[in-house]
Design a protein around this motif. Structure first.
Motif, short mmCIF file in Angstrom:
data_model
loop_
_atom_site.label_atom_id
_atom_site.label_comp_id
_atom_site.label_asym_id
_atom_site.label_seq_id
_atom_site.Cartn_x
_atom_site.Cartn_y
_atom_site.Cartn_z
N THR A 208 0.83 -1.21 0.00
CA THR A 208 0.00 0.00 0.00
C THR A 208 0.86 1.25 0.00
OG1 THR A 208 -1.75 -1.16 1.23
CG2 THR A 208 -1.83 1.24 1.21
N SER B 95 4.00 1.47 -0.99
CA SER B 95 4.72 1.56 -2.26
C SER B 95 3.83 2.08 -3.37
CB SER B 95 5.27 0.18 -2.64
OG SER B 95 6.18 -0.29 -1.67
N PHE B 96 2.57 1.62 -3.39
CA PHE B 96 1.64 2.07 -4.42
C PHE B 96 1.36 3.57 -4.30
CE2 PHE B 96 -2.74 2.90 -5.85
CZ PHE B 96 -2.63 2.48 -7.18
N LYS B 97 1.21 4.06 -3.08
CA LYS B 97 0.96 5.48 -2.87
C LYS B 97 2.15 6.33 -3.32
CE LYS B 97 -2.39 5.17 0.92
NZ LYS B 97 -2.68 5.49 2.34
N GLU B 98 3.35 5.86 -3.01
CA GLU B 98 4.55 6.60 -3.41
C GLU B 98 4.73 6.56 -4.93
OE1 GLU B 98 6.32 8.46 -1.48
OE2 GLU B 98 5.30 7.85 0.36
N LEU B 99 4.36 5.43 -5.53
CA LEU B 99 4.45 5.31 -6.99
C LEU B 99 3.43 6.21 -7.66
CD1 LEU B 99 5.75 3.82 -9.39
CD2 LEU B 99 3.96 2.08 -9.16
N LYS B 100 2.25 6.26 -7.08
CA LYS B 100 1.19 7.12 -7.62
C LYS B 100 1.59 8.58 -7.53
CE LYS B 100 -3.83 7.74 -7.41
NZ LYS B 100 -5.09 7.37 -6.70
N ALA B 101 2.32 8.92 -6.46
CA ALA B 101 2.80 10.29 -6.29
C ALA B 101 4.06 10.57 -7.10
CB ALA B 101 3.07 10.56 -4.81
N GLU B 102 4.52 9.54 -7.85
CA GLU B 102 5.72 9.64 -8.68
C GLU B 102 6.96 10.02 -7.87
OE1 GLU B 102 4.93 12.23 -11.95
OE2 GLU B 102 3.38 10.91 -12.79
N ASN B 103 7.00 9.48 -6.66
CA ASN B 103 8.15 9.72 -5.78
C ASN B 103 9.22 8.67 -6.05
OD1 ASN B 103 9.88 10.49 -3.76
ND2 ASN B 103 8.56 9.90 -2.07
#
Length: 211
Positions: free
Chosen positions: A127, A129-137
């Motif tokens: 979860t 990792s997905f949020k950070e990926l979605k934020a393009e971090n």
């Protein structure tokens, strides 16, 4: 005492002890994240060495499962300090204590607490990792802290699969020669686990050397 030596000096136990020693030497004891990691490694050393000496292994492992998984969930909390995750950790600890006291009487080894803790960690990690990926971090995925969070993934997944088959039908399967599936997964999971932690320690040391 001589009969303990072959059980103490196994490849995995040596790797665990080496990782703990290098952690003591090179990790910053003032860093909270490093303190938690050292606690994880200390629990691993006590569990591995105690497993070669003590007779009541079920009690040792059952307690170690709870402490080990709680420490890794606390590591996640250091990276994502949220009330929800804090409540999850507290709920997990309370559940484990009551379940341990109830279940330890009826079962030789309480693996359910490990599986539940591992599932919580894997789900929370994915979860996050997905949020950070979605934020393009992208920087987050390239950081050393992400490497640390990744280190127990195979360990949790591998042992959860093995512990999930309580009838030992799958774990008792022979892969090649005299190597059981359980032994193969155990060695593979531990090697990846501690090598990633060693890589983290090495990277942290290099970072400190540059300061």
């Amino acid at each position: 005492m001589s009969e303990w030596i072959p059980h103490i000096f196994t490849p995995i136990k040596i790797l665990v002890l080496l990782t703990f020693i290098l952690g003591l030497l090179y990790l910053n004891k003032q860093n909270t994240r490093h303190k938690v990691l050292l606690c994880v490694l200390f629990v691993s050393v006590v569990t591995e060495m105690g497993g070669a000496i003590l007779t009541n292994l079920s009690l040792l492992y059952s307690i170690a499962f709870i402490v080990h998984n709680t420490l890794w969930l606390s590591m996640l909390f250091l990276f994502k300090n949220t009330r929800f995750l804090k409540k999850i950790i507290i709920a997990y600890v309370v559940f484990c204590v009551f379940y341990f006291l109830y279940k330890e009487v009826d079962t030789p080894l309480n693996t359910d607490n490990f599986i539940i803790g591992a599932f919580i960690y894997l789900f929370t990690f994915l979860t996050l990792s997905f949020k950070e990926l979605k934020a393009e971090n992208i920087v987050f995925f390239q950081s050393n802290r992400y490497l640390l969070l990744c280190s127990p993934l195979i360990f949790f997944f591998g042992y959860s699969i093995m512990f999930g088959f309580g009838d030992h039908v799958l774990t008792g399967e022979v892969l090649f020669r005299d190597t059981l599936l359980y032994d193969f997964v155990s060695y593979l999971s531990n090697i990846i686990y501690y090598l990633l932690i060693l890589l983290y320690i090495y990277t942290e040391k290099r970072k400190d050397d540059k300061l």
